[in-house]
Write a protein that holds these residues in place. Structure first.
Motif, mmCIF file in Angstrom:
data_model
loop_
_atom_site.group_PDB
_atom_site.id
_atom_site.type_symbol
_atom_site.label_atom_id
_atom_site.label_comp_id
_atom_site.label_asym_id
_atom_site.label_seq_id
_atom_site.Cartn_x
_atom_site.Cartn_y
_atom_site.Cartn_z
ATOM 1 N N MET A 1 -8.964 4.640 -0.044
ATOM 2 C CA MET A 1 -10.077 4.222 0.808
ATOM 3 C C MET A 1 -9.634 3.078 1.726
ATOM 4 O O MET A 1 -9.990 3.034 2.897
ATOM 5 N N GLU B 1 -13.770 6.350 -8.566
ATOM 6 C CA GLU B 1 -13.829 5.412 -7.438
ATOM 7 C C GLU B 1 -12.694 4.395 -7.498
ATOM 8 O O GLU B 1 -12.130 4.010 -6.477
ATOM 9 N N ARG C 1 -9.363 12.374 -0.373
ATOM 10 C CA ARG C 1 -9.310 11.342 -1.399
ATOM 11 C C ARG C 1 -9.712 11.903 -2.746
ATOM 12 O O ARG C 1 -9.058 11.723 -3.756
ATOM 13 N N ARG D 1 -4.379 5.263 -10.412
ATOM 14 C CA ARG D 1 -4.589 4.505 -9.186
ATOM 15 C C ARG D 1 -3.253 4.052 -8.593
ATOM 16 O O ARG D 1 -3.070 4.030 -7.378
ATOM 17 N N HIS E 1 -7.069 -4.339 -14.803
ATOM 18 C CA HIS E 1 -7.615 -4.733 -13.502
ATOM 19 C C HIS E 1 -8.317 -3.592 -12.789
ATOM 20 O O HIS E 1 -8.040 -3.291 -11.629
ATOM 21 N N LEU E 2 -9.229 -2.965 -13.500
ATOM 22 C CA LEU E 2 -10.103 -1.986 -12.843
ATOM 23 C C LEU E 2 -11.330 -2.745 -12.357
ATOM 24 O O LEU E 2 -11.706 -3.760 -12.948
ATOM 25 N N ILE E 3 -11.951 -2.248 -11.280
ATOM 26 C CA ILE E 3 -13.184 -2.903 -10.819
ATOM 27 C C ILE E 3 -14.338 -2.388 -11.674
ATOM 28 O O ILE E 3 -14.603 -1.186 -11.710
ATOM 29 N N SER F 1 0.821 -1.203 0.000
ATOM 30 C CA SER F 1 0.000 0.000 0.000
ATOM 31 C C SER F 1 0.863 1.264 0.000
ATOM 32 O O SER F 1 0.576 2.229 -0.702
ATOM 33 N N PHE G 1 1.151 -0.627 -9.011
ATOM 34 C CA PHE G 1 1.150 -1.626 -10.086
ATOM 35 C C PHE G 1 0.385 -1.128 -11.306
ATOM 36 O O PHE G 1 -0.659 -0.481 -11.165
ATOM 37 N N LEU H 1 -9.746 3.949 -4.611
ATOM 38 C CA LEU H 1 -9.754 2.678 -3.880
ATOM 39 C C LEU H 1 -8.542 2.476 -2.959
ATOM 40 O O LEU H 1 -8.712 2.175 -1.774
ATOM 41 N N PRO H 2 -7.297 2.632 -3.457
ATOM 42 C CA PRO H 2 -6.173 2.402 -2.534
ATOM 43 C C PRO H 2 -6.180 3.375 -1.349
ATOM 44 O O PRO H 2 -5.762 3.001 -0.252
#
Lengths: 403, 225
Positions: B109, B102, B118, B154, B93-95, B82, B87, B106-107
């Motif tokens: 959050m 968002e 944020r 991200r 690899h996005l949600i 973290s 990476f 994420l990291p």
């Protein structure tokens, strides 16, 4: 991670994976609703039967002609009695036994009741004014029988509301009008309120006349049964023995009557119906279990589909514990919402059912919704825990590459 | 900054064992720009995953910022990822259910950065990478190049020291690929340590230090030449 973020993140995934969430909510909701509705039905049935018997009260006994070998069972419908119970015996019981506070003899039959040119075949019940007290019946109009003598056969009658509507019309004045019951004439002195029913007899479509008059109409000396109210103080067992002894004495030493205590009937009914409610509850629990398995399948598929998300969250710095927390919370939230919807659904069903079956009070026992919600959440947790544990055990890169 | 000492990693495929990393030793300084090339199965991605603490090494030592990572517990490894590592993956690899913003948040959050801060940091990163106008789009509404830029935002939003990129242009056309590479190199010029795993010789040759791997071993290292 902030707890609010955690909740939002879970809610977001519930909202944005609509189909999957809908399936989970449906499964859990139906499971919970099934448990609550079925136990409410079982319990409602139990309460209904109990209410049917409760008119008898704890201090009421029924004396029936005929010897019933099994005490506490159902009374014989038609007594194959060696000897009738007569009105005089009823009178003597009340006079001689201090344990007997009041008696209501009953003669039952069916006869044609007519008023002017209208006639109707109805239940004719011969009894005394005491019956109304003992069976806790109330009058909508008029007065009760007033004669103090049990052998009175004054030409009076009480009628039920249905009978009144049929013979006179709903709004007509009926008090003082003359009725003919077979060849017996009487005038209406009161109208019974409600159905006043118990054990299947609907008194709203019946006429109540003095017992002596009924004996004349049906040409019988014997009573259908004798309802006895006990004086306070003595135990039911003791009073039963006293009454039995007195009746045996009246019948020259022949013990040929049965004394039924409603308490014994009630307790055996209560037991049977309690077991039934429990059985229904168990059946309902099976549906909750099925819901749990459904949830597990969905959790399995969803975690399977989201293994890459687990890997990603780990790559972005989430620990295994944190990921497990996120996914379990999501499951708990969906179980909780599903359970709440299920309770709501059950409530709606019960309200509708109550309107269709007004005689039945449909209220689930308190444990049912608590257990249902508890099991739903536990099932959600356990069944989500298994796939989550499997996915989080992978190294982040393995989870990431599974997607 | 990075010190690998005789690191080994073996995978088992059925009854066959594959030495993905065969006693690899490597020293990387803060701010270096390194490309790792080699044929498929040479262990270059495994090397990146080990450096990123995405998997555990079988033997050897890996020190990151003088901390021996082999002694860290699982939550400590997560915390290290973290704080220090970003990476970028070939598949983004996005949600999918989260918007660009968002995803980028994420990291932050996960470590409990307050929402206002944020949002501000995510805006900054998006502006810098030229995707500010795509903030509320879902990944499927974005082009490949835009998705990779969201992933890049991200990766850097927590200001890591180490940026690991596994085939970052593998799914992109040459123009968006070049744009992403420009952005990554710009970050490197600001001091971030950059390691890019790639098949593409053209991309690989842009790095200041080029490592080639064959059969789990470092076959050549331009700094050692």
């Amino acid at each position: 991670m902030r707890s609010w973020d955690l909740v939002l993140f879970s809610l977001q995934s519930l909202i944005r994976y609509r189909f999957r969430s809908a399936m989970v909510l449906l499964a859990i909701g139906l499971g919970v609703a099934a448990v609550v509705v079925l136990t409410a039905l079982g319990d409602g049935a139990r309460r209904y039967v109990m209410d049917e018997f409760s008119f008898l009260g704890k201090d009421i006994l029924a004396v029936l002609p005929g010897r019933n070998e099994t005490t506490g069972g159902l009374p014989p419908v038609t007594g194959v009695a060696a000897r009738d119970i007569t009105l005089d015996e009823a009178y003597l019981l009340k006079q001689r036994l201090p344990a007997v506070l009041d008696v209501a003899p009953m003669v039952v039959g069916s006869a044609e009741v007519s008023y002017q040119d209208r006639a109707r075949e109805v239940l004719v019940l011969g009894s005394t004014g005491s019956l109304l007290d003992i069976r806790q019946l109330s009058l909508a109009q008029g007065r009760n029988f007033t004669a103090s003598d049990i052998r009175d056969s004054s030409e009076e009658c009480l009628i039920g509301e249905t009978l009144r509507d049929e013979l006179f019309g709903a709004s007509a004045k009926v008090i003082g009008e003359n009725l003919r019951i077979a060849d017996y004439r009487c005038h209406v002195i009161g109208v019974l309120a409600g159905r006043g029913d118990a054990m299947g007899t609907d008194l709203s479509d019946a006429v109540l006349i003095p017992v002596a008059a009924a004996q004349r109409i049906f040409n019988t000396q014997g009573l259908f049964r004798l309802v006895v109210r006990l004086a306070p103080g003595l135990s039911v067992e003791r009073s039963t023995a006293l009454i039995l002894a007195a009746m045996t004495q009246f019948h020259q030493g022949e013990e040929d009557v049965t004394v039924v205590s409603p308490d014994a009937m009630l307790s055996s009914f209560d037991q049977v119906l309690g077991v039934m409610t429990l059985g229904v509850g168990l059946i309902a629990s099976v549906s909750l279990l099925v819901a749990g398995v459904l949830v597990m399948n969905i959790a399995l598929i969803s975690v399977g589909q989201r293994t890459d998300e687990i890997g990603l969250l780990k790559a972005l710095g989430a620990s295994t514990a944190q990921v497990a927390k996120i996914f379990l919370l999501e499951s708990v939230i969906s179980s909780f919402i599903g359970a709440a919807l299920g309770l709501l659904l059950a409530l709606i069903i019960l309200i509708l059912a109550t309107q269709i079956l007004p005689g039945l009070t449909l209220r689930p026992p308190l444990w049912a919704p608590l257990v249902a919600v508890g099991i739903a959440i536990a099932a959600g947790l356990v069944f989500a825990w298994l796939p989550v544990k499997k996915a989080t055990a992978l190294a982040p890169i393995q989870a990431l590459q599974k997607g | 900054m990075i010190e690998l000492d005789k690191v080994c990693k073996t995978f088992y495929l059925g009854d066959q064992s594959v030495h993905a990393l065969d006693s690899v030793s490597l020293h990387i300084n803060q701010g270096e720009y390194i490309s790792v090339m080699g044929p498929s199965g040479s262990g270059k991605s495994t090397l990146l995953n080990m450096l990123g603490l995405l998997d555990q090494i079988d033997s050897g030592r890996y020190c990151l910022d003088t901390v021996d990572t082999t002694t860290l517990s699982e939550p400590e490894r997560a915390a290290t990822r973290s704080e220090k590592i970003g990476f970028v993956f070939q598949a983004y690899h996005l949600i999918p259910r989260l918007s660009a913003r968002e995803n980028i948040e994420l990291p932050m959050m996960l470590v409990g950065v307050p929402p206002k801060e944020r949002r501000h940091l995510a805006e900054q990163a998006m502006t810098r990478l030229g995707i500010a106008d795509r903030a509320d789009h879902l990944p499927r509404q974005l082009s490949g190049g835009q998705r990779q830029r969201v992933a890049l935002a991200r990766a850097i939003v927590r200001r890591p020291k180490l940026l690991l990129a596994d085939e970052p242009t593998g799914n992109l056309d040459s123009r968006s690929g070049a744009e992403v590479i420009d952005l990554i190199e710009e970050l490197n010029s600001e001091g971030i340590t950059l390691l890019v795993v790639t098949h593409d010789p053209q991309l690989g040759s842009r790095a200041h230090r080029k490592i080639t791997m064959v059969d789990g071993r470092i076959a050549s290292d331009s700094s050692g030449e």
